[in-house]
Each structure stands twice: as structure tokens, then as C-alpha cells.
Design a protein around this motif. Structure first.
Motif, short mmCIF file in Angstrom:
data_model
loop_
_atom_site.label_atom_id
_atom_site.label_comp_id
_atom_site.label_asym_id
_atom_site.label_seq_id
_atom_site.Cartn_x
_atom_site.Cartn_y
_atom_site.Cartn_z
N PHE A 1 -0.88 6.77 2.63
CA PHE A 1 0.56 6.37 3.09
C PHE A 1 1.70 7.19 2.28
O PHE A 1 2.61 7.43 2.69
N ALA A 2 1.16 7.67 1.20
CA ALA A 2 2.11 8.18 0.16
C ALA A 2 1.33 9.67 -0.44
O ALA A 2 0.40 9.57 -0.43
N ARG A 3 2.36 10.47 -0.69
CA ARG A 3 1.88 11.62 -1.45
C ARG A 3 2.71 12.00 -2.73
O ARG A 3 4.05 12.46 -2.33
N GLY A 4 2.50 11.83 -3.75
CA GLY A 4 3.43 11.67 -4.81
C GLY A 4 4.35 10.53 -4.48
O GLY A 4 4.09 9.29 -4.27
N LEU B 1 0.75 -1.19 -0.10
CA LEU B 1 -0.10 0.00 -0.02
C LEU B 1 0.83 1.33 0.05
O LEU B 1 0.18 2.38 -0.04
N HIS B 2 2.36 1.23 0.02
CA HIS B 2 2.99 2.15 0.20
C HIS B 2 3.03 3.28 -0.85
O HIS B 2 3.32 4.60 -0.75
#
Length: 550
Positions: free
Chosen positions: A364-367, A358-359
Motif C-alpha cells: 500500500f505504500a512506497r516510501g 497497514l498504510h
């Protein structure tokens, strides 16, 4: 021979695997050592067998202190051990394996193979093992391989026999045969230390039961104790061994497997023209002795293996030929059977392992950048929810016990929206309380409308969870039966017996039960003794399961 352990303590760094353990095994006694995976049972027996040197304590044989510098010393003292992972050379014959390291010799230093065969035949005939001295190990069913290990120990005059999780890869019928063999050994004067975590088998065969929890002896029990009482001793609290679930109401079929065939590099058909469906809101369990194609089947669905023929569709979309990332992104949750290799990345933190698939995505991520606060919040929530025992979410996954690594995998895969859940050996290495929790979550997933495929070698787990059971044998589905199908019927099918014949043979076996058997089957009574050993019909030797045990 009387065997006694006094104050045995064994540590591995800060971990105390055995904490001042006392144990007495009387002559001609079957003494069960009961405990969860990781309780310290196998560590204790490895100390007894000379594989580990205890930090404290001593071993007495017939009241005389002894010191073992290795297994050879233990064998010389009359102690034999059948390991969970068999110590056999596949390309050697039975006779060659039995005398390996203790070969009888004749003139010019040649190995006396006729004498080796005679030893095997004498022991085999005495106990009704039905083992051919000239058979090659690689050609033998796993139940017969286990008998070879027992013959090997008895040929070296073992008076105490340690059996370490001996039923882990046996069908129910082979388990019954082993129990019959244990009783015969007891009658001949051999003492047996029976290491297990399976309550049903302990009650069936043990004379006394010692329960170990977290490296300490927490009590002794009699085989008349109920499974609930024994489970409570193992865990330290009351446990509901049943699975509370309603009758399934399957919806539309969303998973379709058609004519799937997998051939390995050696040209062996690991999966042979397999077809089946799974509906929304249904748990389909795949039962069978490990090594009969279950692993390859789940890996094909996930995209880890490519079939030579066949199709797997989810919601009408073909999965064969897609990458693992694409399959996971399509909503497939996957709990692999080998957590240490396929489930976690040892050098990643627990928090990182909880977002492996899911990273790349919100939250959990922005860009291309991770959002550490969201990763930590997720980890803290999942660790609390799944009771992962760790000092820090930043600790490496390699610092966790096997059972806690399994909880990390389950937490990751069962905490996101799923369109299909595949769980292979989902509770392997977990304590009884954690098993209760995982089973409840699997049922909840089903009740949410998710199609669920469970692969398990634990027949109790299959019967507890399955709405429908597929039995695999040598790469083929030999039966598609309802959940709750008779245990004996399933066991026969796991050994390759067709469904109709399995039903007939199980019925014939029940009609031969005597009054004593019926009385023993009454509520509250210990299990009835099994039928005498018969010639095995199990499949060729399967891959041994990885048991996390200290």
C-alpha cells in the motif's frame, strides 16, 4: 387497552426507516417485534412513544385516533417504555427515580417521599420485584435497575409497556426472571411490546410475533415456529444458525497473561490479578455481563491501557509497555467493542479505513507515498468478501450503518497474517447472515493455528465458538471451563457464583423440573417457562452495550 398502528412511515433523509407499517397489539398480549439490528424496530417504537413524529400513518388507542407530541402524551394515554439505555439518575434512590417528573407533593410544595416509597413498595410487592425504595440506583445490579424502570412505567398507569431489547445486559438467570415478570404483567392485563433480535427469548414468551426487515413488516409468526424459520424471515433467505467446526487441536501456548491488575482513576480494581494462557489453534471466549473488566483486559493487551502490575507475552515477547502500533505490527488483530470510536475514522474513506494499520507497508505504500491503485484493489476485494453495503469505496465511513462499519473493521483485521486475534463483540449489529460468515472466518482463523480471544456478552455466541470459556466477574476470572459448559452454570458464574456452587445450583434447579417442563423441552416444542423470579445476584451496573438500531 388495544393499540393499533396503521401505515406508519418514518424517513431520515433518503433512508426509509419505517415503510407503511401496520401493527395491532391486543389487550393483555405479549407481542414480539422481531428483526435484525437496523430493521427499524426502535424507530417504530419511538414513533409510538412520541419521540418521533411519523411522516405518514396514524396511531389508534381503543380504536380512537391519537396524536403524541412527546412522551408525556404517550404516558397520559397509558403507554410506557423501558428504553434499552436506562433513563435513571444513579445518585437518586429508587423512589426518587420512580416519581421524577411526577413528584407527589404535600404542604408547602415539598416532595412527599413517604408517598413515593409507598408507590414503589406497592408495585414491587404486587409483582414480587424485591426492590428497596431507599436503595440508590448506582448500588443496584442491572437486572434490578430494569425492574425500577418497569415500576416507573407502572406507577404512571401504563397499560401498554414497550420493552426495547430488555435482555441485552442480563445474565441468563435475570433473563428468565424478566420473562416471569412479563408473564405476571400479562396476567394483570398489561399489554407488552417486546422488541428483540433474540430468537430463543421470543419463542419463550411471545403470544404473537411480527417480523420486520429493512423497515417493512414481512410477516407474522407463532412462537411454535422454529428458530431457523424465524431467522429466515428476518434475513430473507435460509440461514444455518449453527457453527460448523471441528474439535480444536490446540498447539503450543503462545499467549500468556500473568497477574494482570488495572486500577482506574477512582481507585477501583477493574482487573484484579488475572492470569490465563491461550494456545495456537484455540478459541478462548471471555464471558460475563459487560462492565466486569473485559474491556480493560483487551485494551491492556493492545497497549491502550497500562496495568499497575502483570505481564502479557506473545510468542515470548512482552507486550506491556509497547505502543499500539508496535502491538499491531507484532501480528495482533483487534476488533474493538466500540467500532464508531475505536474501529473506524468517520471522515476517512472506506478504502482508507481498510488499511489503517497497514498504510506504511507494501503493497500500500512506497516510501512515504501511498499507492492508490493497491489501496483501491484491496478495498474492492474486501468489500465484496465481507459484503459491505456501500455505493462507493470512496464514501466516508460515517455514511455506513453500524453493521457495515463493523464489517469494515472485521475485513481489515482478519485479512492479514495474524499471530493473535482479539475480537470484542465481533458480531454486534450484524445481520444473521453476516454473523454466520464472521463465525466461519473466526473458526478458520483458529484452524490456521492462530490463538483467538473472543469477548462477547451473547452467550449463544460464546457457546457456539468457544473451545474454552473464561468467566469474568468484577475484574476476576471466576471460572475456566470447557466450551459447551451448561448454560445455567455459565449464567450463575456470570452473576458471581463460584464454579462448584454454580454446578450444584444448576443441578438442583434441573431436578425441580416437572413433567410439563420435560415435555416442553422435547424436540420441536417451544421452550419451557422459567422458574418464578428470585432475588437477583448479578454484578453492579455494567456499561450498556452500543446497539446500532434505527
Amino acid at each position: 387497552m388495544k393499540l393499533e398502528l396503521q401505515g406508519i412511515t418514518k424517513t431520515f433523509g433518503p433512508l426509509v426507516a419505517n415503510d407503511h407499517i401496520d401493527l395491532v397489539v391486543e389487550p393483555g398480549e405479549i407481542h414480539a417485534l422481531l428483526g435484525e439490528n437496523g430493521a427499524g424496530k426502535s424507530t417504530l417504537m419511538n414513533v409510538l412513544y412520541g419521540l418521533y413524529v411519523p411522516d405518514e400513518g396514524r396511531i389508534l388507542v381503543d380504536d380512537a385516533p391519537v396524536t403524541f407530541a412527546g412522551p408525556g402524551d404517550a404516558m397520559a394515554a397509558g403507554i410506557g417504555m423501558v428504553h434499552q439505555h436506562f433513563m435513571l439518575v444513579p445518585v437518586f434512590t429508587v423512589a426518587e427515580n420512580v416519581v421524577l417528573g411526577h413528584e407527589p407533593v404535600r404542604g408547602a410544595g415539598l416532595i412527599d417521599l413517604p408517598e413515593a416509597r409507598r408507590r414503589v413498595k406497592e408495585i414491587s410487592d404486587r409483582f414480587g420485584f424485591h426492590v428497596d425504595p431507599d436503595a440508590y440506583i448506582e448500588d443496584l445490579p442491572v437486572g434490578v435497575q430494569q425492574r425500577v424502570e418497569i415500576i416507573k412505567a407502572l406507577s404512571r398507569q401504563a397499560e401498554v409497556l414497550i420493552l426495547d431489547e430488555p435482555t441485552a445486559v442480563l445474565t441468563p438467570q435475570e433473563t428468565d426472571e424478566l420473562i416471569g415478570i412479563m408473564r405476571q404483567l400479562k396476567e394483570s392485563g398489561t399489554s407488552i411490546v417486546f422488541i428483540t433480535h433474540k430468537l430463543r427469548e421470543v419463542r419463550a414468551v411471545a403470544d404473537r410475533i411480527t417480523v420486520i426487515r429493512r423497515g417493512k413488516v414481512v410477516g407474522t409468526a407463532q412462537p411454535s415456529s422454529t428458530e431457523t424459520e424465524l431467522a429466515s424471515m428476518m434475513v430473507g433467505r435460509s440461514v444455518d444458525l449453527g457453527v460448523d467446526r471441528s474439535v480444536a487441536v490446540p498447539g503450543e501456548v503462545t499467549v500468556q497473561v500473568r497477574n494482570l491488575t488495572v486500577i482506574d482513576q477512582a481507585g477501583v480494581r477493574q482487573i484484579d490479578d488475572v492470569s490465563f494462557d491461550v494456545a495456537r489453534g484455540e478459541i478462548v471466549a471471555i464471558a460475563g455481563v459487560q462492565g466486569n473488566g473485559q474491556t480493560e483486559l483487551t485494551e491492556v493487551v493492545l497497549g491502550l491501557q497500562a496495568p499497575v502490575a502483570g505481564s502479557v507475552t506473545l510468542d515470548g515477547v512482552e507486550l506491556v509497555g509497547r505502543s499500539v502500533r508496535d502491538v499491531l505490527h507484532a501480528g495482533v488483530g483487534f476488533v474493538p467493542e466500540d467500532r464508531s470510536t475505536d474501529g473506524v475514522i468517520a471522515d476517512f474513506s472506506i478504502a482508507e479505513n481498510l488499511i489503517l494499520d497497514l498504510h506504511r507497508y507494501e503493497p500500500f505504500a512506497r516510501g512515504v507515498a501511498l499507492r492508490p491503485a493497491a489501496v483501491r484493489e484491496n478495498a474492492e476485494k474486501r468489500i465484496a468478501e465481507f459484503d459491505v453495503r456501500t455505493g462507493s469505496i470512496d464514501a466516508h465511513a460515517s455514511t455506513l450503518s453500524g453493521g457495515n462499519q463493523q464489517k469494515v473493521v472485521l475485513a481489515r483485521e482478519m485479512s492479514r497474517p495474524l499471530r493473535l486475534l482479539i475480537a470484542s463483540q465481533p458480531t454486534r449489529g450484524l445481520d444473521v447472515g453476516s454473523i454466520e460468515f464472521v463465525h466461519t472466518r473466526i473458526v478458520q482463523e483458529r484452524d490456521n493455528g492462530t490463538p483467538v480471544i473472543i469477548v462477547s456478552t451473547e452467550l449463544d455466541e460464546v457457546l457456539a465458538l468457544a473451545d474454552r470459556i473464561l468467566v469474568m466477574y468484577r475484574g476476576r476470572i471466576v471460572g475456566d471451563v470447557p466450551g459447551g459448559t451448561d448454560r445455567d452454570v455459565l449464567g450463575l458464574m456470570m452473576a458471581g457464583v463460584p464454579l462448584d456452587d454454580a454446578v450444584r445450583q444448576a443441578a438442583e434447579h434441573r431436578t425441580t423440573l416437572g413433567v410439563a417442563d420435560l415435555e416442553a423441552a422435547a424436540p420441536g416444542a417451544p421452550p419451557a417457562p422459567p422458574a418464578p423470579p428470585t432475588a437477583p445476584t448479578s454484578p453492579t451496573a455494567p456499561t450498556m452495550p452500543d446497539q446500532e438500531e434505527l
